[in-house]
Design an enzyme around this catalytic site. Structure first.
Site, mmCIF file in Angstrom:
data_model
loop_
_atom_site.group_PDB
_atom_site.id
_atom_site.type_symbol
_atom_site.label_atom_id
_atom_site.label_comp_id
_atom_site.label_asym_id
_atom_site.label_seq_id
_atom_site.Cartn_x
_atom_site.Cartn_y
_atom_site.Cartn_z
ATOM 1 N N THR A 122 13.493 7.040 -8.353
ATOM 2 C CA THR A 122 12.606 7.185 -9.512
ATOM 3 C C THR A 122 13.433 7.511 -10.748
ATOM 4 O OG1 THR A 122 10.723 7.883 -8.199
ATOM 5 C CG2 THR A 122 10.830 8.774 -10.433
ATOM 6 N N ARG B 74 -1.386 4.564 -2.626
ATOM 7 C CA ARG B 74 -0.803 5.922 -2.640
ATOM 8 C C ARG B 74 -0.161 6.183 -4.012
ATOM 9 N NH1 ARG B 74 4.550 7.993 -3.797
ATOM 10 N NH2 ARG B 74 4.793 9.963 -2.708
ATOM 11 N N VAL B 75 -0.473 7.334 -4.592
ATOM 12 C CA VAL B 75 0.154 7.737 -5.849
ATOM 13 C C VAL B 75 0.915 9.031 -5.590
ATOM 14 C CG1 VAL B 75 -0.265 8.475 -8.229
ATOM 15 C CG2 VAL B 75 -1.669 6.670 -7.236
ATOM 16 N N ASP C 43 3.911 12.056 -7.228
ATOM 17 C CA ASP C 43 3.939 13.049 -8.305
ATOM 18 C C ASP C 43 4.297 12.472 -9.671
ATOM 19 O OD1 ASP C 43 6.584 12.593 -7.079
ATOM 20 O OD2 ASP C 43 7.256 13.900 -8.707
HETATM 21 N N1 ASP Z 1 8.606 11.192 -6.455
HETATM 22 C C1 ASP Z 1 8.399 9.795 -6.181
HETATM 23 C C2 ASP Z 1 7.136 9.631 -5.401
HETATM 24 O O1 ASP Z 1 6.876 10.435 -4.517
HETATM 25 C C3 ASP Z 1 9.513 9.175 -5.438
HETATM 26 C C4 ASP Z 1 10.852 9.386 -6.045
HETATM 27 O O2 ASP Z 1 11.085 10.306 -6.801
HETATM 28 O O3 ASP Z 1 11.726 8.567 -5.771
HETATM 29 O O4 ASP Z 1 6.438 8.674 -5.630
#
Ligand code: ASP
Length: 333
Positions: free
Chosen positions: A202, A230-231, A233
């Site tokens: 991310t 799915r969402v 954070d």
């Molecule tokens: N935090 C992100 C999520 O759970 C994934 C990530 O940080 O790579 O969607």
């Protein structure tokens, strides 16, 4: 008698930009690409800030560069859902105007962070999902693309591999429903065992501009093999992203579900508002994430006075900082 008449007004604040490109066991053969990606984003965002541009423009531009870079889990090249599609989430927040814009589960936008900016500027609402978000962005001039344009063969292979492991009962512990804090291995071993970590690529940015305004932006393709819809954070206010001039600006990456349950972005900015230095609050947020829910991830945190903090409990985090003294990037803090 000597009078000093300034010809131009001096900026109130030295502008600062921080970016991240995920926190996980970034393999050695991907290190250079991660560092180059965060540097490109820094250069783009910093140019805007150096010209007197807004923190909001800088974080949007920096995250756009990261979305366009296929090495990261944002925009084209993101992880795939269990049914083989790219589904994107993004949020940005303006800490001066206290305005936010978010989109989730979008499949037909190349740059979801730009759609989030449209939500922030053009809508009385804060958050759009799915086809409604796509239609909103399209009605404000964004092109709708075919989802296949966002999908890389590399990610098809990664999904096939993950699903084969899942079928064999070898799914990554972090996403299999086995909560990590049930694991009895010592924390040090946990923190240094790359096999424990799913990739978290991310992207995010936080900035302070010359006018003293803070902004934050986070964008993601979410987690590998996630069920459609799915969402995580990243795009939820106060979880993976938050900004308020009265506290701080923050962007997180990592295992989304624990970060959401702790509303960790807001938790960290509240500590800065309460007087904790950002460098301490960043470390405290990551320790809290681990001690409370066995979570893992990384954080960038920037206060309204320009002090900042970075922390992660994963083996690496791709990060970069631009100040008037220059640009710096790294893979560990
Ligand atoms: N935090 C992100 C999520 O759970 C994934 C990530 O940080 O790579 O969607």
């Amino acid at each position: 008698m000597h009078y000093h008449i300034p010809v131009t007004s001096t900026p109130k604040h030295a502008p600062i930009l921080l970016v991240h490109g995920g926190a996980w066991a970034i393999p050695a053969d991907a290190a250079a690409a991660h560092l180059a990606g965060v540097r490109n984003a820094l250069e783009t965002g910093h140019t805007i800030l150096a010209r007197g541009g807004s923190a909001l423009d800088a974080v949007e531009a920096a995250v756009t560069v990261l979305e366009d870079d296929p090495i990261f889990d944002a925009g084209r090249g993101s992880f795939l859902t269990s049914d083989g599609r790219v589904q994107l989430d993004a949020l940005l927040m303006d800490g001066g105007r206290m305005k936010a814009g978010g989109v989730a589960c979008v499949e037909r936008l190349r740059n979801p962070i730009q759609a989030a900016r449209l939500v922030l500027e053009k809508s009385p609402h804060v958050y759009f999902v799915g086809s409604g978000a796509e239609q909103f962005a399209h009605s404000h001039g964004m092109a709708l693309i075919d989802n296949a344009e966002l999908v890389l063969d590399r990610e098809r292979e990664r999904l096939t591999h993950a699903q084969a492991r899942e079928a064999a009962g070898l799914a990554d512990l972090t996403f299999s429903g086995h909560i990590l804090h049930d694991d009895k291995s010592p924390e040090t071993a946990f923190l240094h065992d790359p096999a424990r970590f799913a990739s978290h690529d991310t992207v995010g940015a936080v900035a302070l501009d010359a006018h003293g305004n803070l902004a934050a932006a986070t964008s993601t393709g979410g987690t590998l093999n996630k069920p459609p819809g799915r969402v995580g954070d990243s795009s939820l206010i106060g979880c993976g992203c938050y900004a308020d001039n009265l506290s701080a600006a923050v962007s997180l990456t990592g295992w989304g579900e624990p970060i959401m349950k702790l509303v960790l972005g807001k938790w960290a900015t509240d500590r800065v508002a309460g007087g904790t230095a950002p460098e301490i609050a960043a470390r405290e947020a990551i320790s809290y994430l681990y001690s409370r829910l066995g979570g893992h991830g990384g954080i960038i945190l920037l206060g309204p006075d320009g002090r900042f903090g970075l922390a992660h409990n994963t083996p690496a985090m791709a990060w970069g900082v631009a100040t008037p003294n220059g640009l710096q990037t790294g893979l560990t803090v």
